[in-house]
Scaffold this motif. Structure first.
Motif: not given
Length: 284
Positions: A51-67
């Motif tokens: 929302e224009g505030f900052t940058v977030g990241v999805v990585r590591g274990q969170e990338m495994k088994g994504l819907p």
């Protein structure tokens, strides 16, 4: 705090300070669901503009088994994620898409349980106790006792193997259900097809009165009579005592019902009682 040669001024006393404080107060909190747009997406990580505030990241274990809905993201796609960590080594916020899916799913379950709204569930499995489905990707259980009369596995002697065989015929089908209960802590959801059916049955039955004669079709036989269908989906019971004696003395009352079932014919039956959503009919 800003210091000059003549004075020390708090940023809270400046317009710039107000903007900075407003910005900081609007930053997402740990465990909060945030909305954002995908900046880049690869198999290793997904960068999100929050929302224009900052940058977030999805990585590591969170990338495994994504819907499935997250496995083909493109720049500009809108997504929701849960904040799991602040300010990593790259100054980014760590995000979880899977946690957001779970949070959203439990919110859906809570709302459906509260409103008792009917929704569809696809059946993916069966055991001797009932059917297995999914609600927003989470496992849900539909006990045998919560099936509609039409779908209830009526098996003589209660043979568990035969019951399971009948239940397996529902795999791959979609059933309208309501949520009976749930526990996010135990990750348990109990659903009912019967409750959804009762609502429809109750509304439709308002047009019928005791004493009315309706055309019915026998759907299944039990030791005490026959379950019948009438008026596009309504179901009732004809007790064996409500079957007239056949002219042929060698023919049993049960045989009369079997013949009607085999011929798949519509026969006239009188409504003799209505108790809630249960309808009792007679062939006499």
């Amino acid at each position: 705090i800003m210091t000059t040669k003549t004075a020390t001024v708090s940023i809270r006393d400046t317009k710039l300070g107000k903007l900075i404080n407003d910005h900081l107060s609007n930053l997402p909190k740990l465990g909060e669901i945030v909305k954002g747009k995908v900046l880049t997406a690869s198999k290793q990580e997904i960068l999100v503009d929050i929302e224009g505030f900052t940058v977030g990241v999805v990585r590591g274990q969170e990338m495994k088994g994504l819907p499935l809905e997250f496995q083909d993201l493109k720049p500009g796609d809108d997504i929701e994620a849960v904040v799991t960590y602040f300010d990593n080594e790259n100054g980014q916020i760590e995000l979880s898409l899977k946690a957001a899916v779970m949070e959203s799913a439990w919110h859906f379950v809570k709302e459906k349980e509260k409103s008792q709204e009917t929704f569809d569930v696809k059946i993916i499995g069966a055991n001797k106790g009932g059917l297995l489905g999914t609600v927003r990707g989470m496992p849900a259980f539909l006990p045998v006792s919560q099936l509609t009369p039409e779908h209830y596995p009526r098996v003589e002697g209660g043979d568990k193997k035969k019951i399971l065989k009948k239940l397996k015929t529902f795999m791959g089908k979609t059933l309208p259900v309501k949520i009976i209960s749930f526990s996010a802590e135990e990750e348990r959801i109990i659903i009912s097809e019967k409750r959804a059916w009762e609502d429809q049955q109750r509304v439709k039955l308002q047009q019928f009165k005791i004493g009315s004669t309706v055309p019915v079709k026998i759907k299944s036989l039990v030791s005490f009579g026959a379950f019948v269908e009438f008026d596009e989906g309504l179901e009732g019971l004809i007790h064996i005592s409500e079957v007239p004696q056949p002219e042929d003395p060698n023919t049993t009352l049960f045989k009369v019902l079997e013949n009607h079932l085999a011929r798949e014919e519509m026969i006239p039956a009188k409504i003799i009682d209505i108790k809630g959503t249960r309808v009792f009919l007679s062939l006499k």
